[in-house]
Design a protein around this motif. Structure first.
Motif, mmCIF file in Angstrom:
data_model
loop_
_atom_site.group_PDB
_atom_site.id
_atom_site.type_symbol
_atom_site.label_atom_id
_atom_site.label_comp_id
_atom_site.label_asym_id
_atom_site.label_seq_id
_atom_site.Cartn_x
_atom_site.Cartn_y
_atom_site.Cartn_z
ATOM 1 N N PHE A 11 5.838 0.685 3.328
ATOM 2 C CA PHE A 11 5.557 0.721 1.902
ATOM 3 C C PHE A 11 4.154 0.176 1.660
ATOM 4 N N THR A 12 3.512 0.683 0.655
ATOM 5 C CA THR A 12 2.197 0.172 0.286
ATOM 6 C C THR A 12 2.245 -0.382 -1.132
ATOM 7 N N ILE A 13 1.318 -1.260 -1.412
ATOM 8 C CA ILE A 13 1.211 -1.805 -2.757
ATOM 9 C C ILE A 13 -0.267 -2.004 -3.083
ATOM 10 N N PHE A 28 3.567 -10.466 -8.903
ATOM 11 C CA PHE A 28 4.533 -9.520 -8.340
ATOM 12 C C PHE A 28 4.225 -9.250 -6.870
ATOM 13 N N VAL A 29 2.947 -9.040 -6.543
ATOM 14 C CA VAL A 29 2.557 -8.814 -5.153
ATOM 15 C C VAL A 29 2.895 -10.054 -4.316
ATOM 16 N N ARG A 30 2.594 -11.231 -4.837
ATOM 17 C CA ARG A 30 2.917 -12.467 -4.122
ATOM 18 C C ARG A 30 4.425 -12.558 -3.864
ATOM 19 N N PHE A 31 5.233 -12.217 -4.869
ATOM 20 C CA PHE A 31 6.693 -12.233 -4.714
ATOM 21 C C PHE A 31 7.127 -11.285 -3.594
ATOM 22 N N LEU A 32 6.604 -10.059 -3.596
ATOM 23 C CA LEU A 32 6.986 -9.088 -2.564
ATOM 24 C C LEU A 32 6.589 -9.558 -1.174
ATOM 25 N N LEU A 33 5.386 -10.083 -1.038
ATOM 26 C CA LEU A 33 4.881 -10.468 0.276
ATOM 27 C C LEU A 33 5.469 -11.784 0.784
ATOM 28 N N SER A 34 6.042 -12.563 -0.093
ATOM 29 C CA SER A 34 6.597 -13.851 0.340
ATOM 30 C C SER A 34 8.125 -13.886 0.264
ATOM 31 N N SER A 35 8.763 -12.726 0.200
ATOM 32 C CA SER A 35 10.226 -12.663 0.094
ATOM 33 C C SER A 35 10.858 -11.788 1.172
ATOM 34 N N PRO A 36 10.560 -12.024 2.453
ATOM 35 C CA PRO A 36 11.139 -11.162 3.483
ATOM 36 C C PRO A 36 12.661 -11.221 3.522
ATOM 37 N N LEU A 65 -1.686 -13.935 2.617
ATOM 38 C CA LEU A 65 -0.348 -13.359 2.804
ATOM 39 C C LEU A 65 -0.368 -12.122 3.686
ATOM 40 N N CYS A 66 -1.562 -11.688 4.092
ATOM 41 C CA CYS A 66 -1.707 -10.486 4.916
ATOM 42 C C CYS A 66 -2.139 -10.897 6.315
ATOM 43 N N ALA A 67 -1.454 -10.345 7.321
ATOM 44 C CA ALA A 67 -1.694 -10.737 8.707
ATOM 45 C C ALA A 67 -3.016 -10.237 9.257
ATOM 46 N N GLY A 68 -3.490 -9.142 8.781
ATOM 47 C CA GLY A 68 -4.708 -8.565 9.326
ATOM 48 C C GLY A 68 -4.997 -7.247 8.650
#
Length: 72
Positions: A11-13, A28-36, A65-68
């Motif tokens: 998925f992309t955002i 919202f982006v922070r919520f998605l990326l920090s809620s595995p 929040l992004c690995a690379g």
């Protein structure tokens, strides 16, 4: 005895430049990326988030929040 093979669904955002509420979009982006755990609960596997474009365009407070980067 049936064998099924496939590939991950990725998925992309993005936050458009025309967004009306930048703070809400970033939240919202922070919520998605920090809620595995939320994704796992619904049966999704987890892939480390990566930036698919210019990393400098990612808001500074979300870059961590992004690995690379992911080059197509």
């Amino acid at each position: 005895g049936e064998r099924v093979s496939g590939a991950p669904i990725l998925f992309t955002i993005t936050i458009p430049k025309t967004v009306q509420d930048q703070a809400a979009a970033k939240a919202f982006v922070r919520f998605l990326l920090s809620s595995p755990e939320l994704l796992k609960r619904f049966g999704f596997g987890i892939v480390e988030p990566r930036v698919g474009g210019d990393r400098a365009q990612v808001p500074a407070d979300l870059r961590g929040l992004c690995a690379g980067t992911d080059k197509p």
